[in-house]
Design an enzyme around this catalytic site. Structure first.
Site, PDB file in Angstrom:
ATOM      1  CD  GLN A 112      -2.781  -1.125   2.495  1.00 17.31           C
ATOM      2  OE1 GLN A 112      -2.723  -0.229   3.336  1.00 17.31           O
ATOM      3  NE2 GLN A 112      -3.570  -2.172   2.648  1.00 17.31           N
ATOM      4  CG  HIS A 175      -3.338  -0.144   7.638  1.00 20.34           C
ATOM      5  ND1 HIS A 175      -4.062  -0.569   8.728  1.00 20.34           N
ATOM      6  CD2 HIS A 175      -3.786  -0.877   6.580  1.00 20.34           C
ATOM      7  CE1 HIS A 175      -4.914  -1.509   8.343  1.00 20.34           C
ATOM      8  NE2 HIS A 175      -4.749  -1.709   7.037  1.00 20.34           N
ATOM      9  CE1 TYR A 290     -10.069  -6.933   5.195  1.00 20.42           C
ATOM     10  CE2 TYR A 290      -8.241  -6.038   6.461  1.00 20.42           C
ATOM     11  CZ  TYR A 290      -9.290  -5.855   5.588  1.00 20.42           C
ATOM     12  OH  TYR A 290      -9.564  -4.616   5.109  1.00 20.42           O
TER      13      TYR A 290
END
Length: 414
Positions: A112, A175, A290
């Site tokens: 990310q 994140h 998750y």
């Protein structure tokens, strides 16, 4: 051939608010800028889809394609676009062509991480500052969310400097946040995620992770930040207990700040952001792990005294990223609505709300263009979308019944 999407089920009513929220005003626009903008925005682009929404038909046109995981779009006064790509590229998009800009800070483009959000200074016309967030490496295998600014000279970014770096480097990849938004008092809000591996960092007030920061335009601390003077809190922190906010917008009329926190499995939450608030993550969450679908190990409750209740919970999971508030006359029935982009859900959710609650939702562009990373209302009143794909694109949403007379009226009203 354009595709025609089936109309989705709708509720029987909708409340439309008259709030307005545009990008910060660009001061002292020159005649040259106006002429360039007219030339750049008069282009005809390829139609990729049409859709019958609840109130009106829309068409989606492709402005540019072939970008690698584009993350954010900003609007130059002359009608061109600035688009970041997560691998570490900044582009100018002009007349459908993608032109790479040199001079970008070195990023750690892992998972990310990479080059993330972008925003122009409210007084861009006079100072030329462009702000970018990115995952900054420290040379020891760790990264931090950083804020840099520079000025565009031709196709090069010059005078680039970091104005803020979060106060703890950690394992890369997850994140980072990382949205920017200017408030009505000229301060810059910046979100930082919890950085994934240690969610409780979001409850550590000495750690920037899992927070919304409030900064001056040079990266310094505003004297009226809520925790200034408290030795147990980092001065930049405006709110905390946020998991990974990638959706942030300011209502220019009311000053309200809206954010959508990207939850785990479930727990995608819409909040009004206000100084000093604790939003609970990870102690308070409505999401699940998750992998196991079990409760988050650090979680103790779905709600708790002293923790702000969400304004709304997105069900089913939306995986939110990118939000805008519709203000212009292009889509009069949508004025005052939030449009929230979805990654895994591959759609936009149009959210209709009043002061107390969300009263209606509608799905837009379901499975039409891909994973939606950014949604913005442009200065021209159109809606712009970026897709988070290996060959992602920049798209414009237009009313299907667009005509020249409406164009002129809407541009004048923005």
């Amino acid at each position: 051939m354009p595709i025609r999407l089936k109309q989705l089920p709708i509720l029987s009513f909708a409340l439309i608010l008259g709030a307005t929220c545009a990008v910060p005003v660009i001061a002292n626009e020159t005649n040259s800028d106006e002429n360039l903008r007219a030339a750049n925005t008069s282009q005809t682009y390829r139609e990729v889809a049409t859709e019958d929404t609840q109130y009106q038909g829309i068409r989606v046109v492709e402005i540019a394609s072939g970008m690698e995981h584009p993350w954010a779009v900003a609007f130059l006064p002359d009608g061109r676009f600035l688009v970041t790509e997560r691998p570490g590229r900044l582009n100018i998009v002009e007349n459908g062509k993608v032109i790479e800009v040199s001079g970008i800070p070195k990023v750690n483009a892992e998972n990310q991480g990479g080059l993330l959000d972008i925003a122009l200074h409210p007084n861009y016309a006079t100072n030329g500052w462009i702000y970018m967030t990115y995952s900054k490496p420290n040379g020891n295998g760790q990264t931090a969310t950083a804020l840099a600014r520079g000025q565009l000279k031709g196709n090069t970014l010059v005078d680039v400097q970091d104005v803020f770096v979060q106060n703890r480097y950690s394992e890369p990849g997850q994140h980072y946040g990382s949205r920017l938004a200017w408030t009505n008092d000229g301060k810059l809000l910046m979100t930082i995620g919890d950085r994934w591996f240690e969610p409780l960092r979001a409850q550590n007030l000495r750690d920037h992770a899992g927070s919304v920061l409030r900064l001056n335009d040079n990266g310094s601390v505003p004297k009226d930040n809520p925790f200034v003077g408290n030795p147990d809190v980092a001065d930049e922190i405006y709110t905390y207990g946020n998991r990974n906010i990638q959706s942030l917008v300011v209502n220019r009329t009311t000053g309200d700040i809206w954010a959508v926190d990207h939850g785990p499995r479930g727990g995608d939450l819409l909040y009004q952001i206000a100084a000093g608030n604790n939003y609970g993550w990870p102690r308070v969450t409505r999401g699940l792990d998750y992998d196991t679908e079990n409760p988050i190990p650090e979680s103790v409750a779905r709600r708790m005294e002293g923790v702000v209740e969400p304004f709304y919970e997105f069900l089913p999971t939306h995986a939110p990223s990118g939000v805008t508030l519709v203000t212009a006359n292009r889509f009069p029935s949508w004025r005052g609505n939030l449009l929230v982009g979805g990654l895994a859900s591959r759609r936009i959710r149009r959210v209709v709300f009043n002061k107390q609650e969300v009263v209606h939702e509608e799905e837009l562009l379901l499975q039409t263009v891909g994973r939606i990373r950014d949604v913005r209302e442009g200065p021209d009143g159109y809606l712009y979308v970026l897709t988070d794909e290996s060959k992602g694109g920049l798209y414009r949403i237009e009313p299907a019944d667009l005509n020249d007379d409406d164009d002129e009226e809407d541009i004048d009203s923005v």
